[in-house]
Scaffold this motif. Structure first.
Motif, PDB file in Angstrom:
ATOM      1  N   UNK A  61       0.829  -1.205   0.000  1.00  0.00           N
ATOM      2  CA  UNK A  61       0.000   0.000   0.000  1.00  0.00           C
ATOM      3  C   UNK A  61       0.863   1.256   0.000  1.00  0.00           C
ATOM      4  N   UNK A  62       1.911   1.252   0.795  1.00  0.00           N
ATOM      5  CA  UNK A  62       2.806   2.407   0.890  1.00  0.00           C
ATOM      6  C   UNK A  62       3.547   2.656  -0.410  1.00  0.00           C
ATOM      7  N   UNK A  63       3.908   1.574  -1.110  1.00  0.00           N
ATOM      8  CA  UNK A  63       4.732   1.687  -2.309  1.00  0.00           C
ATOM      9  C   UNK A  63       3.930   1.805  -3.599  1.00  0.00           C
ATOM     10  N   UNK A  64       2.626   2.000  -3.483  1.00  0.00           N
ATOM     11  CA  UNK A  64       1.823   2.241  -4.673  1.00  0.00           C
ATOM     12  C   UNK A  64       1.497   1.010  -5.483  1.00  0.00           C
ATOM     13  N   UNK A  65       1.509  -0.157  -4.846  1.00  0.00           N
ATOM     14  CA  UNK A  65       1.212  -1.406  -5.550  1.00  0.00           C
ATOM     15  C   UNK A  65      -0.256  -1.775  -5.361  1.00  0.00           C
ATOM     16  N   UNK A  66      -0.925  -1.999  -6.452  1.00  0.00           N
ATOM     17  CA  UNK A  66      -2.325  -2.424  -6.427  1.00  0.00           C
ATOM     18  C   UNK A  66      -2.376  -3.944  -6.519  1.00  0.00           C
ATOM     19  N   UNK A  67      -2.917  -4.583  -5.510  1.00  0.00           N
ATOM     20  CA  UNK A  67      -2.965  -6.039  -5.456  1.00  0.00           C
ATOM     21  C   UNK A  67      -4.305  -6.546  -5.979  1.00  0.00           C
ATOM     22  N   UNK A  68      -4.238  -7.464  -6.940  1.00  0.00           N
ATOM     23  CA  UNK A  68      -5.435  -8.030  -7.547  1.00  0.00           C
ATOM     24  C   UNK A  68      -5.281  -9.541  -7.659  1.00  0.00           C
ATOM     25  N   UNK A  69      -6.388 -10.212  -7.953  1.00  0.00           N
ATOM     26  CA  UNK A  69      -6.381 -11.665  -8.058  1.00  0.00           C
ATOM     27  C   UNK A  69      -7.205 -12.099  -9.261  1.00  0.00           C
ATOM     28  N   UNK A  70      -6.744 -13.165  -9.921  1.00  0.00           N
ATOM     29  CA  UNK A  70      -7.515 -13.790 -10.989  1.00  0.00           C
ATOM     30  C   UNK A  70      -7.616 -15.273 -10.692  1.00  0.00           C
ATOM     31  N   UNK A  71      -8.572 -15.928 -11.344  1.00  0.00           N
ATOM     32  CA  UNK A  71      -8.823 -17.336 -11.078  1.00  0.00           C
ATOM     33  C   UNK A  71     -10.059 -17.500 -10.215  1.00  0.00           C
ATOM     34  N   UNK A  72     -10.324 -18.722  -9.834  1.00  0.00           N
ATOM     35  CA  UNK A  72     -11.487 -19.021  -8.997  1.00  0.00           C
ATOM     36  C   UNK A  72     -11.108 -18.881  -7.523  1.00  0.00           C
ATOM     37  N   UNK A  73     -10.519 -17.730  -7.189  1.00  0.00           N
ATOM     38  CA  UNK A  73      -9.979 -17.531  -5.844  1.00  0.00           C
ATOM     39  C   UNK A  73     -11.069 -17.381  -4.787  1.00  0.00           C
ATOM     40  N   UNK A  90      -9.918 -16.570   4.263  1.00  0.00           N
ATOM     41  CA  UNK A  90      -8.848 -16.181   3.362  1.00  0.00           C
ATOM     42  C   UNK A  90      -9.383 -15.252   2.274  1.00  0.00           C
ATOM     43  N   UNK A  91     -10.564 -15.569   1.745  1.00  0.00           N
ATOM     44  CA  UNK A  91     -11.191 -14.712   0.736  1.00  0.00           C
ATOM     45  C   UNK A  91     -11.438 -13.314   1.311  1.00  0.00           C
ATOM     46  N   UNK A  92     -11.895 -13.250   2.561  1.00  0.00           N
ATOM     47  CA  UNK A  92     -12.131 -11.954   3.202  1.00  0.00           C
ATOM     48  C   UNK A  92     -10.826 -11.164   3.318  1.00  0.00           C
ATOM     49  N   UNK A  93      -9.735 -11.847   3.649  1.00  0.00           N
ATOM     50  CA  UNK A  93      -8.444 -11.182   3.749  1.00  0.00           C
ATOM     51  C   UNK A  93      -7.992 -10.641   2.395  1.00  0.00           C
ATOM     52  N   UNK A  94      -8.173 -11.455   1.358  1.00  0.00           N
ATOM     53  CA  UNK A  94      -7.778 -11.030   0.014  1.00  0.00           C
ATOM     54  C   UNK A  94      -8.631  -9.848  -0.449  1.00  0.00           C
ATOM     55  N   UNK A  95      -9.920  -9.905  -0.149  1.00  0.00           N
ATOM     56  CA  UNK A  95     -10.810  -8.798  -0.508  1.00  0.00           C
ATOM     57  C   UNK A  95     -10.378  -7.501   0.175  1.00  0.00           C
ATOM     58  N   UNK A  96     -10.006  -7.598   1.439  1.00  0.00           N
ATOM     59  CA  UNK A  96      -9.571  -6.412   2.169  1.00  0.00           C
ATOM     60  C   UNK A  96      -8.273  -5.860   1.570  1.00  0.00           C
ATOM     61  N   UNK A  97      -7.365  -6.758   1.166  1.00  0.00           N
ATOM     62  CA  UNK A  97      -6.124  -6.314   0.537  1.00  0.00           C
ATOM     63  C   UNK A  97      -6.406  -5.603  -0.777  1.00  0.00           C
ATOM     64  N   UNK A  98      -7.360  -6.116  -1.542  1.00  0.00           N
ATOM     65  CA  UNK A  98      -7.762  -5.459  -2.788  1.00  0.00           C
ATOM     66  C   UNK A  98      -8.325  -4.066  -2.501  1.00  0.00           C
ATOM     67  N   UNK A  99      -9.164  -3.989  -1.483  1.00  0.00           N
ATOM     68  CA  UNK A  99      -9.786  -2.712  -1.142  1.00  0.00           C
ATOM     69  C   UNK A  99      -8.736  -1.684  -0.729  1.00  0.00           C
ATOM     70  N   UNK A 100      -7.788  -2.102   0.106  1.00  0.00           N
ATOM     71  CA  UNK A 100      -6.785  -1.175   0.623  1.00  0.00           C
ATOM     72  C   UNK A 100      -5.877  -0.621  -0.466  1.00  0.00           C
TER      73      UNK A 100
END
Length: 249
Positions: free
Chosen positions: A104-116, A123-133
Motif C-alpha cells: 500500500x505504501x509503495x503504490x502497488x495495487x494487489x489483484x487476483x484472478x482465477x477461482x480464488x 482467506x477470501x475476506x483477507x484477500x478482498x480487504x487487501x484489494x480494497x486497501x
C-alpha cells in the motif's frame, strides 16, 4: 521458446528493454528443486520463493513494468499432498498479512484472478480487504493467479456467453474474440507482452492460454528462489532482441 542466458550482475535498468514490457507474466517454477538440491523440505523452497516475489515486485516498477502477473497457485495444484497445499495456503496468508502495508505504501495495487473466491471464506475476506486497501494505487498492478487455470477461465467465459444467448440478450452470431475476452478475468488488463518461466521448463502449464496468444516467451534456467532484479533485467534484455510481428509478416 528461447532459453535466456544465465543472469549476470546487472545494476539498474536494462537499456532499451523496460518500456517494451508493460505486462509481464511469470510462471514461478523451481521451488521444490531448489529445496531438494539443498536437502531441505519443500516448504523451505516455497518460503525462499516468497522472498523472490518480494525482490521482483520491488524491482518491477523501476524496469518499466506496469502489470506483473504471478502464477501463485494453479487449479491443478490441489493434486499435491494435502500438507504441501496447506503450507502454500499458509504462505499466501503470511505474504498478504506481512506485505500489505508495504504494498500500500509503495503504490502497488494487489489483484487476483482465477477461482480464488472458492478458497476458505476467511482467506477470501483477507484477500478482498487487501484489494480494497490498494485499489487506488497506480505504480504497479500486482496480479496473483490463485486457484487459476486457463482452461477453466475460458470455460467460465464461454458459459457466460451461452447463458446470455439462452436468455436472449446476446445473438450467438455476434460472439467474437472481443466478447469472449471481455469476460475473462483479465478483461481490463493489457495482454502480456512477455511470459517468463523459471527453472528451464518449456511449457505453459495452463497459464493465460488466451491472453498469451502473441506474448514472447523467455525461459531461464534460474530456479525461482534464486531469481532477483539482475535475473529480471537479463530476461528483459532477451525480450529486447525479439521482433514482434503479431502475425503480420
Amino acid at each position: 521458446m528461447t532459453t535466456a542466458a544465465a543472469p549476470i550482475a546487472v545494476a539498474g535498468v536494462a537499456s532499451g528493454t523496460a518500456a517494451a514490457v508493460r505486462h509481464l507474466a511469470i510462471i514461478m517454477d523451481g521451488n521444490g528443486r531448489w529445496a531438494k538440491s539443498r536437502r531441505l523440505p519443500r516448504l523451505a523452497g516455497h518460503k525462499a520463493g516468497v522472498e523472490a516475489v518480494r525482490r521482483v515486485v520491488e524491482a518491477a516498477p523501476g524496469l518499466g513494468i506496469e502489470v506483473l502477473t504471478l502464477y501463485a497457485f494453479s487449479s491443478e495444484n490441489w493434486k499435491r499432498p494435502a500438507e504441501e497445499v496447506a503450507d502454500l495456503m499458509g504462505l499466501l496468508r503470511h505474504y498478504v498479512q506481512s506485505e500489505i502495508d508495504t504494498l500500500a505504501k509503495n503504490g502497488v495495487r494487489l489483484e487476483f484472478i482465477g477461482n480464488w473466491r472458492a478458497l476458505k471464506p476467511d482467506l477470501v475476506a483477507m484477500l478482498d480487504e487487501a484489494r480494497r486497501r490498494t485499489a487506488g494505487n497506480v505504480r504497479l498492478r500486482l496480479v496473483m493467479a490463485l486457484n487459476y487455470g486457463g482452461q477453466d477461465e475460458l470455460a467460465r467465459a464461454a458459459r457466460q456467453l451461452a447463458e446470455a444467448a439462452v436468455a436472449g440478450t446476446l445473438d450467438p452470431a455476434d460472439i467474437d474474440a472481443g466478447l469472449l475476452g471481455a469476460r475473462l478475468d483479465t478483461a481490463d488488463m493489457p495482454a502480456p507482452d512477455m511470459v517468463l518461466r523459471t527453472s528451464g521448463e518449456m511449457r505453459l502449464s495452463n497459464f493465460l492460454l488466451w491472453q498469451s496468444a502473441y506474448a514472447e516467451f523467455v525461459v531461464t534456467e534460474t530456479l525461482w528462489p534464486d531469481f532477483d532484479a539482475a535475473a529480471l533485467a537479463s530476461a528483459l534484455d532477451e525480450f529486447a532482441t525479439r521482433e514482434r510481428r503479431f502475425g503480420g509478416r
